[in-house]
Design a protein around this motif. Structure first.
Motif, PDB file in Angstrom:
ATOM      1  N   PHE A 159      -3.855   8.467   4.211  1.00  0.00           N
ATOM      2  CA  PHE A 159      -4.955   9.020   3.418  1.00  0.00           C
ATOM      3  C   PHE A 159      -6.244   8.249   3.701  1.00  0.00           C
ATOM      4  O   PHE A 159      -7.318   8.844   3.895  1.00  0.00           O
ATOM      5  CB  PHE A 159      -4.601   8.947   1.932  1.00  0.00           C
ATOM      6  CG  PHE A 159      -5.658   9.487   1.027  1.00  0.00           C
ATOM      7  CD1 PHE A 159      -5.676  10.821   0.682  1.00  0.00           C
ATOM      8  CD2 PHE A 159      -6.640   8.655   0.507  1.00  0.00           C
ATOM      9  CE1 PHE A 159      -6.659  11.328  -0.167  1.00  0.00           C
ATOM     10  CE2 PHE A 159      -7.623   9.134  -0.334  1.00  0.00           C
ATOM     11  CZ  PHE A 159      -7.635  10.486  -0.674  1.00  0.00           C
ATOM     12  N   TYR A 160      -6.146   6.919   3.728  1.00  0.00           N
ATOM     13  CA  TYR A 160      -7.319   6.080   3.963  1.00  0.00           C
ATOM     14  C   TYR A 160      -7.897   6.320   5.350  1.00  0.00           C
ATOM     15  O   TYR A 160      -9.115   6.429   5.522  1.00  0.00           O
ATOM     16  CB  TYR A 160      -6.936   4.600   3.798  1.00  0.00           C
ATOM     17  CG  TYR A 160      -8.118   3.663   3.786  1.00  0.00           C
ATOM     18  CD1 TYR A 160      -8.623   3.173   2.604  1.00  0.00           C
ATOM     19  CD2 TYR A 160      -8.738   3.265   4.982  1.00  0.00           C
ATOM     20  CE1 TYR A 160      -9.711   2.315   2.585  1.00  0.00           C
ATOM     21  CE2 TYR A 160      -9.817   2.420   4.971  1.00  0.00           C
ATOM     22  CZ  TYR A 160     -10.303   1.945   3.771  1.00  0.00           C
ATOM     23  OH  TYR A 160     -11.386   1.110   3.763  1.00  0.00           O
ATOM     24  N   ARG A 161      -7.017   6.392   6.343  1.00  0.00           N
ATOM     25  CA  ARG A 161      -7.483   6.568   7.721  1.00  0.00           C
ATOM     26  C   ARG A 161      -8.298   7.863   7.874  1.00  0.00           C
ATOM     27  O   ARG A 161      -9.285   7.894   8.614  1.00  0.00           O
ATOM     28  CB  ARG A 161      -6.299   6.567   8.690  1.00  0.00           C
ATOM     29  CG  ARG A 161      -5.694   5.192   8.910  1.00  0.00           C
ATOM     30  CD  ARG A 161      -4.760   5.173  10.112  1.00  0.00           C
ATOM     31  NE  ARG A 161      -3.552   5.937   9.880  1.00  0.00           N
ATOM     32  CZ  ARG A 161      -2.425   5.417   9.402  1.00  0.00           C
ATOM     33  NH1 ARG A 161      -2.372   4.129   9.109  1.00  0.00           N
ATOM     34  NH2 ARG A 161      -1.358   6.167   9.232  1.00  0.00           N
TER      35      ARG A 161
ATOM     36  N   ILE B 261     -11.362  -0.206  -4.757  1.00  0.00           N
ATOM     37  CA  ILE B 261      -9.909  -0.015  -4.809  1.00  0.00           C
ATOM     38  C   ILE B 261      -9.125  -1.244  -4.358  1.00  0.00           C
ATOM     39  O   ILE B 261      -7.954  -1.379  -4.705  1.00  0.00           O
ATOM     40  CB  ILE B 261      -9.483   1.204  -3.965  1.00  0.00           C
ATOM     41  CG1 ILE B 261      -9.788   0.986  -2.483  1.00  0.00           C
ATOM     42  CG2 ILE B 261     -10.155   2.469  -4.466  1.00  0.00           C
ATOM     43  CD1 ILE B 261      -9.271   2.102  -1.593  1.00  0.00           C
ATOM     44  N   THR B 262      -9.745  -2.142  -3.617  1.00  0.00           N
ATOM     45  CA  THR B 262      -9.023  -3.320  -3.118  1.00  0.00           C
ATOM     46  C   THR B 262      -8.430  -4.176  -4.230  1.00  0.00           C
ATOM     47  O   THR B 262      -7.275  -4.612  -4.120  1.00  0.00           O
ATOM     48  CB  THR B 262      -9.941  -4.175  -2.226  1.00  0.00           C
ATOM     49  OG1 THR B 262     -10.291  -3.425  -1.060  1.00  0.00           O
ATOM     50  CG2 THR B 262      -9.244  -5.458  -1.796  1.00  0.00           C
ATOM     51  N   PRO B 263      -9.156  -4.456  -5.324  1.00  0.00           N
ATOM     52  CA  PRO B 263      -8.554  -5.284  -6.379  1.00  0.00           C
ATOM     53  C   PRO B 263      -7.275  -4.694  -6.963  1.00  0.00           C
ATOM     54  O   PRO B 263      -6.423  -5.436  -7.466  1.00  0.00           O
ATOM     55  CB  PRO B 263      -9.665  -5.347  -7.441  1.00  0.00           C
ATOM     56  CG  PRO B 263     -10.930  -5.178  -6.666  1.00  0.00           C
ATOM     57  CD  PRO B 263     -10.581  -4.173  -5.597  1.00  0.00           C
ATOM     58  N   ILE B 264      -7.111  -3.376  -6.873  1.00  0.00           N
ATOM     59  CA  ILE B 264      -5.909  -2.750  -7.417  1.00  0.00           C
ATOM     60  C   ILE B 264      -4.670  -3.191  -6.643  1.00  0.00           C
ATOM     61  O   ILE B 264      -3.614  -3.456  -7.217  1.00  0.00           O
ATOM     62  CB  ILE B 264      -6.046  -1.216  -7.376  1.00  0.00           C
ATOM     63  CG1 ILE B 264      -7.226  -0.758  -8.238  1.00  0.00           C
ATOM     64  CG2 ILE B 264      -4.753  -0.540  -7.828  1.00  0.00           C
ATOM     65  CD1 ILE B 264      -7.527   0.726  -8.118  1.00  0.00           C
TER      66      ILE B 264
ATOM     67  N   GLU C 134     -26.186  -4.413   2.866  1.00  0.00           N
ATOM     68  CA  GLU C 134     -25.541  -3.146   2.522  1.00  0.00           C
ATOM     69  C   GLU C 134     -24.400  -3.374   1.531  1.00  0.00           C
ATOM     70  O   GLU C 134     -23.835  -4.456   1.437  1.00  0.00           O
ATOM     71  CB  GLU C 134     -24.993  -2.481   3.790  1.00  0.00           C
ATOM     72  CG  GLU C 134     -26.060  -2.088   4.797  1.00  0.00           C
ATOM     73  CD  GLU C 134     -26.961  -0.986   4.289  1.00  0.00           C
ATOM     74  OE1 GLU C 134     -26.482  -0.147   3.489  1.00  0.00           O
ATOM     75  OE2 GLU C 134     -28.143  -0.961   4.680  1.00  0.00           O
ATOM     76  N   ARG C 135     -24.075  -2.299   0.796  1.00  0.00           N
ATOM     77  CA  ARG C 135     -22.918  -2.379  -0.094  1.00  0.00           C
ATOM     78  C   ARG C 135     -21.642  -2.483   0.729  1.00  0.00           C
ATOM     79  O   ARG C 135     -21.586  -2.025   1.854  1.00  0.00           O
ATOM     80  CB  ARG C 135     -22.855  -1.149  -0.989  1.00  0.00           C
ATOM     81  CG  ARG C 135     -23.972  -1.070  -2.018  1.00  0.00           C
ATOM     82  CD  ARG C 135     -23.824   0.155  -2.880  1.00  0.00           C
ATOM     83  NE  ARG C 135     -24.837   0.218  -3.907  1.00  0.00           N
ATOM     84  CZ  ARG C 135     -24.926   1.178  -4.811  1.00  0.00           C
ATOM     85  NH1 ARG C 135     -24.032   2.172  -4.789  1.00  0.00           N
ATOM     86  NH2 ARG C 135     -25.889   1.166  -5.724  1.00  0.00           N
ATOM     87  N   GLY C 136     -20.626  -3.089   0.136  1.00  0.00           N
ATOM     88  CA  GLY C 136     -19.365  -3.260   0.853  1.00  0.00           C
ATOM     89  C   GLY C 136     -18.839  -4.669   0.756  1.00  0.00           C
ATOM     90  O   GLY C 136     -17.851  -5.012   1.400  1.00  0.00           O
ATOM     91  N   GLY C 137     -19.487  -5.507  -0.090  1.00  0.00           N
ATOM     92  CA  GLY C 137     -19.035  -6.873  -0.277  1.00  0.00           C
ATOM     93  C   GLY C 137     -18.184  -7.012  -1.532  1.00  0.00           C
ATOM     94  O   GLY C 137     -18.323  -6.236  -2.482  1.00  0.00           O
ATOM     95  N   LEU C 138     -17.311  -7.995  -1.519  1.00  0.00           N
ATOM     96  CA  LEU C 138     -16.461  -8.285  -2.669  1.00  0.00           C
ATOM     97  C   LEU C 138     -16.298  -9.798  -2.751  1.00  0.00           C
ATOM     98  O   LEU C 138     -15.893 -10.437  -1.777  1.00  0.00           O
ATOM     99  CB  LEU C 138     -15.093  -7.613  -2.499  1.00  0.00           C
ATOM    100  CG  LEU C 138     -14.129  -7.707  -3.677  1.00  0.00           C
ATOM    101  CD1 LEU C 138     -14.584  -6.779  -4.804  1.00  0.00           C
ATOM    102  CD2 LEU C 138     -12.708  -7.333  -3.240  1.00  0.00           C
TER     103      LEU C 138
ATOM    104  N   MET D  39       0.817  -1.219   0.000  1.00  0.00           N
ATOM    105  CA  MET D  39       0.000   0.000   0.000  1.00  0.00           C
ATOM    106  C   MET D  39       0.847   1.263   0.000  1.00  0.00           C
ATOM    107  O   MET D  39       0.295   2.363  -0.125  1.00  0.00           O
ATOM    108  CB  MET D  39      -0.950  -0.009   1.202  1.00  0.00           C
ATOM    109  CG  MET D  39      -1.918  -1.170   1.192  1.00  0.00           C
ATOM    110  SD  MET D  39      -3.264  -0.998   2.385  1.00  0.00           S
ATOM    111  CE  MET D  39      -4.293   0.204   1.560  1.00  0.00           C
ATOM    112  N   THR D  40       2.167   1.120   0.141  1.00  0.00           N
ATOM    113  CA  THR D  40       3.107   2.246   0.180  1.00  0.00           C
ATOM    114  C   THR D  40       2.856   3.094   1.434  1.00  0.00           C
ATOM    115  O   THR D  40       1.783   3.001   2.050  1.00  0.00           O
ATOM    116  CB  THR D  40       3.008   3.140  -1.074  1.00  0.00           C
ATOM    117  OG1 THR D  40       1.838   3.960  -0.999  1.00  0.00           O
ATOM    118  CG2 THR D  40       2.995   2.312  -2.339  1.00  0.00           C
ATOM    119  N   PRO D  41       3.793   3.934   1.828  1.00  0.00           N
ATOM    120  CA  PRO D  41       3.600   4.755   3.032  1.00  0.00           C
ATOM    121  C   PRO D  41       2.535   5.838   2.865  1.00  0.00           C
ATOM    122  O   PRO D  41       2.074   6.418   3.850  1.00  0.00           O
ATOM    123  CB  PRO D  41       4.985   5.396   3.244  1.00  0.00           C
ATOM    124  CG  PRO D  41       5.938   4.546   2.484  1.00  0.00           C
ATOM    125  CD  PRO D  41       5.177   4.032   1.307  1.00  0.00           C
TER     126      PRO D  41
END
Length: 202
Positions: free
Chosen positions: A46-48, A86-89, A107-111, A39-41
Motif C-alpha cells: 500500500f505504501y509503495r 504514521i511512523t510513531p504508530i 520542507e515538511r517531513g522531519g520527526l 508493518m505486516t504484509p
C-alpha cells in the motif's frame, strides 16, 4: 528473545553483534525482517503505491499504466510529511515519544524523537548504527521506496528522522563520534569475551 518490546530487540541485537565472525550485513538483515513483521504484509505494498509512487509490475497490460509498470514515478509530494504522522504508530515502542518538525531543507517531513528508547537502553553506538540507523534507512529506501536520514544526537539522546532526505554514508556522518560511548555495556562484554581484541563495537 523472551523479553517483550524494546528490551527483547536489544537483547537479540546485542547477541547478534557479539557473535564471533558476525557481520554488519547480518545484523541489518535481522532488523529489516523485524521491521517488515511490524508493518505486516499489507502495509508495504500500500505504501509503495500511494506514498512512493511505485507502479505494480502486474499492470503492464493496461494501456495507460503499462509503460510505467514496475517503475517508480514518486515519491508523491505528501509522502514525507504524511510518513511523519504514521511512523510513531509502528515504531513508537522502539524510539519513544516524538513530534514532527522540518527537515534541514526547510520542507515538511522531519520527526524528532525526544529521548530515543533504543539509545537510552543500549548506551551503545554500534547498536545504534547497525541495529537502528542503517537498517531502518535501508528498509525505507529498499522496501518502501522513500529515502530516510536518521541522525542521532548522543549528547541529548534525541534523534532526527528526515523522510525524503538522502542519508550520508556513516564514515561521512558527523553525528557519529569515533570510538565507544562512555559506559557502553557492549564494549565491556566484548572486553571480557574477546580480551579486548575487537576494538570498539561500531
Amino acid at each position: 528473545s523472551p523479553l517483550p518490546g524494546i528490551l527483547g530487540l536489544l537483547e537479540q541485537g546485542r547477541k547478534y553483534m557479539l557473535q564471533p565472525n558476525q557481520t554488519d550485513t547480518r545484523q541489518h538483515e535481522m532488523v529489516r525482517e523485524t521491521l517488515a513483521d511490524l508493518m505486516t504484509p499489507v502495509l508495504p505494498p500500500f505504501y509503495r503505491i500511494f506514498m512512493s509512487g511505485i507502479v505494480p509490475p502486474g499492470l503492464n497490460d493496461t494501456a495507460l499504466v503499462g509503460p510505467y509498470a514496475g517503475k517508480q514515478i514518486g515519491p508523491w509530494f505528501y509522502a514525507p510529511w504524511l510518513t511523519t504522522m504514521i511512523t510513531p504508530i509502528f515504531f513508537g515502542f522502539l524510539v519513544g515519544p516524538s513530534y514532527p518538525n522540518r527537515r534541514k531543507d526547510g520542507e515538511r517531513g522531519g520527526l524528532v524523537v525526544e529521548k530515543c528508547k533504543f539509545l537510552q537502553e543500549s548506551g551503545c553506538k554500534g547498536m545504534c548504527l547497525n541495529i537502528c540507523k542503517l537498517p531502518t534507512q535501508q528498509f525505507f529506501k529498499d522496501e518502501l521506496g522513500l529515502d530516510l536520514s536518521v541522525s542521532p544526537n548522543f549528547a541529548t539522546q534525541e534523534c532526527q528522522w528526515s523522510f525524503g532526505e538522502t542519508p550520508l554514508p556513516p564514515e561521512e556522518d558527523p553525528s557519529f563520534p569515533r570510538g565507544c560511548l562512555v559506559g557502553c555495556e557492549s564494549r565491556a562484554i566484548m572486553a571480557d569475551t574477546y580480551d579486548d581484541t575487537r576494538g570498539s563495537c561500531s
